[in-house]
Design a protein around this motif. Sequence first.
Motif, PDB file in Angstrom:
ATOM      1  N   THR A  96      -5.240  -7.998 -26.028  1.00  0.00           N
ATOM      2  CA  THR A  96      -5.474  -6.560 -26.129  1.00  0.00           C
ATOM      3  C   THR A  96      -6.954  -6.315 -25.893  1.00  0.00           C
ATOM      4  O   THR A  96      -7.798  -7.084 -26.360  1.00  0.00           O
ATOM      5  CB  THR A  96      -5.066  -6.046 -27.529  1.00  0.00           C
ATOM      6  N   ASP A  97      -7.265  -5.243 -25.156  1.00  0.00           N
ATOM      7  CA  ASP A  97      -8.662  -4.868 -24.925  1.00  0.00           C
ATOM      8  C   ASP A  97      -8.787  -3.351 -25.029  1.00  0.00           C
ATOM      9  O   ASP A  97      -7.780  -2.655 -25.162  1.00  0.00           O
ATOM     10  CB  ASP A  97      -9.161  -5.404 -23.575  1.00  0.00           C
ATOM     11  N   PRO A  98     -10.022  -2.821 -24.978  1.00  0.00           N
ATOM     12  CA  PRO A  98     -10.201  -1.369 -25.141  1.00  0.00           C
ATOM     13  C   PRO A  98      -9.599  -0.522 -24.021  1.00  0.00           C
ATOM     14  O   PRO A  98      -9.568   0.701 -24.129  1.00  0.00           O
ATOM     15  CB  PRO A  98     -11.726  -1.199 -25.160  1.00  0.00           C
ATOM     16  N   GLY A  99      -9.123  -1.135 -22.964  1.00  0.00           N
ATOM     17  CA  GLY A  99      -8.546  -0.369 -21.869  1.00  0.00           C
ATOM     18  C   GLY A  99      -9.617   0.250 -20.990  1.00  0.00           C
ATOM     19  O   GLY A  99     -10.789  -0.115 -21.054  1.00  0.00           O
ATOM     20  N   HIS A 100      -9.206   1.173 -20.157  1.00  0.00           N
ATOM     21  CA  HIS A 100     -10.119   1.845 -19.232  1.00  0.00           C
ATOM     22  C   HIS A 100      -9.639   3.281 -19.064  1.00  0.00           C
ATOM     23  O   HIS A 100      -8.449   3.511 -18.849  1.00  0.00           O
ATOM     24  CB  HIS A 100     -10.122   1.123 -17.880  1.00  0.00           C
ATOM     25  N   PRO A 101     -10.534   4.261 -19.141  1.00  0.00           N
ATOM     26  CA  PRO A 101     -10.090   5.658 -19.098  1.00  0.00           C
ATOM     27  C   PRO A 101      -9.467   6.088 -17.768  1.00  0.00           C
ATOM     28  O   PRO A 101      -8.701   7.035 -17.732  1.00  0.00           O
ATOM     29  CB  PRO A 101     -11.368   6.448 -19.391  1.00  0.00           C
ATOM     30  N   THR A 102      -9.761   5.385 -16.678  1.00  0.00           N
ATOM     31  CA  THR A 102      -9.215   5.806 -15.383  1.00  0.00           C
ATOM     32  C   THR A 102      -8.356   4.733 -14.736  1.00  0.00           C
ATOM     33  O   THR A 102      -7.826   4.949 -13.656  1.00  0.00           O
ATOM     34  CB  THR A 102     -10.351   6.180 -14.409  1.00  0.00           C
ATOM     35  N   GLU A 103      -8.239   3.593 -15.353  1.00  0.00           N
ATOM     36  CA  GLU A 103      -7.465   2.492 -14.775  1.00  0.00           C
ATOM     37  C   GLU A 103      -6.289   2.196 -15.688  1.00  0.00           C
ATOM     38  O   GLU A 103      -6.466   1.850 -16.845  1.00  0.00           O
ATOM     39  CB  GLU A 103      -8.367   1.259 -14.657  1.00  0.00           C
ATOM     40  N   GLU A 142      -1.396   4.257 -27.841  1.00  0.00           N
ATOM     41  CA  GLU A 142      -1.738   5.681 -27.888  1.00  0.00           C
ATOM     42  C   GLU A 142      -3.242   5.903 -27.786  1.00  0.00           C
ATOM     43  O   GLU A 142      -3.688   6.940 -27.309  1.00  0.00           O
ATOM     44  CB  GLU A 142      -1.195   6.298 -29.175  1.00  0.00           C
ATOM     45  N   SER A 143      -4.032   4.927 -28.224  1.00  0.00           N
ATOM     46  CA  SER A 143      -5.495   5.053 -28.129  1.00  0.00           C
ATOM     47  C   SER A 143      -6.030   4.428 -26.835  1.00  0.00           C
ATOM     48  O   SER A 143      -7.213   4.141 -26.718  1.00  0.00           O
ATOM     49  CB  SER A 143      -6.169   4.427 -29.352  1.00  0.00           C
ATOM     50  N   HIS A 144      -5.153   4.215 -25.856  1.00  0.00           N
ATOM     51  CA  HIS A 144      -5.481   3.731 -24.520  1.00  0.00           C
ATOM     52  C   HIS A 144      -5.952   2.284 -24.477  1.00  0.00           C
ATOM     53  O   HIS A 144      -6.576   1.862 -23.495  1.00  0.00           O
ATOM     54  CB  HIS A 144      -6.492   4.651 -23.822  1.00  0.00           C
ATOM     55  N   GLU A 145      -5.676   1.518 -25.529  1.00  0.00           N
ATOM     56  CA  GLU A 145      -5.976   0.091 -25.466  1.00  0.00           C
ATOM     57  C   GLU A 145      -4.912  -0.571 -24.598  1.00  0.00           C
ATOM     58  O   GLU A 145      -3.742  -0.219 -24.646  1.00  0.00           O
ATOM     59  CB  GLU A 145      -5.974  -0.510 -26.875  1.00  0.00           C
ATOM     60  N   ARG A 146      -5.344  -1.528 -23.795  1.00  0.00           N
ATOM     61  CA  ARG A 146      -4.418  -2.231 -22.905  1.00  0.00           C
ATOM     62  C   ARG A 146      -3.891  -3.471 -23.624  1.00  0.00           C
ATOM     63  O   ARG A 146      -4.648  -4.222 -24.230  1.00  0.00           O
ATOM     64  CB  ARG A 146      -5.131  -2.650 -21.623  1.00  0.00           C
ATOM     65  N   ILE A 147      -2.588  -3.681 -23.535  1.00  0.00           N
ATOM     66  CA  ILE A 147      -1.942  -4.856 -24.105  1.00  0.00           C
ATOM     67  C   ILE A 147      -1.232  -5.589 -22.966  1.00  0.00           C
ATOM     68  O   ILE A 147      -0.481  -4.981 -22.204  1.00  0.00           O
ATOM     69  CB  ILE A 147      -0.888  -4.479 -25.165  1.00  0.00           C
ATOM     70  N   VAL A 148      -1.506  -6.885 -22.853  1.00  0.00           N
ATOM     71  CA  VAL A 148      -0.779  -7.719 -21.904  1.00  0.00           C
ATOM     72  C   VAL A 148      -0.115  -8.826 -22.713  1.00  0.00           C
ATOM     73  O   VAL A 148      -0.782  -9.510 -23.490  1.00  0.00           O
ATOM     74  CB  VAL A 148      -1.705  -8.320 -20.826  1.00  0.00           C
TER      75      VAL A 148
END
Length: 158
Positions: A96-103, A142-148
Motif C-alpha cells: 500500500t502507498d499514498p497513491g497519486h491524485p491523477t494516476e 477511499e483516501s486514494h491510497e493505492r493497494i496492490v
Amino acid sequence: MSDLVSPQGGSMYAHSSQVHRTLLRASPDTPHQARQIVRIWSALDLGLKSDLLEDVLLVVSELVTNSLKHAHFTPGREWVQLSIDTDPACVRVTVTDPGHPTEYPQRRLADSRGLSGLIAGGRGLQIVDHICNGAWDTSLTESHERIVQARIPIDPHT
C-alpha cells in the motif's frame, strides 16, 4: 535499519493465517529493506521454502519498486506499507502507498517494445503475473491510497 518507521509483529487468525505488516519510509533503499524484512519474517516463523521465498522476495521487490515510481509522496506521506499473509494455499503480498491524485491504478503489463530494448523497465508486472498465475490486482482506498495485492500459490502447480 534507521528508515524503519513502525514494524508490527505477526498475529494468528482462526484459520491459521499469519499476518506480518510493516511501514517503511519511502527511499531508494526501500525495496532492499522490504526484502530483508521478509527474510527475517521467514526465518522467524513464516518458514517459506527456498523456492517460494525467492518468489515472494521477487514479488515484494517489484511491487515496492512500483510504489516508489508511481506514488505521490508528500511531507508526512512518504511511506510504503508491506503486508505478508500466509495460509495453506498461498502467500499474499500486499503493498500500500499514498497513491497519486491523477494516476489511477491499472492492471497493465509491460509494453512489448521492451523486448527489443527500446523501453527500459516495465517487466516487473509481467514477472509478478507469471509468479502469481495472474492472481494479482490493484485498487484504491477511499483516501486514494493505492493497494496492490498478489497471491503466490504455495503449490506452483495450482
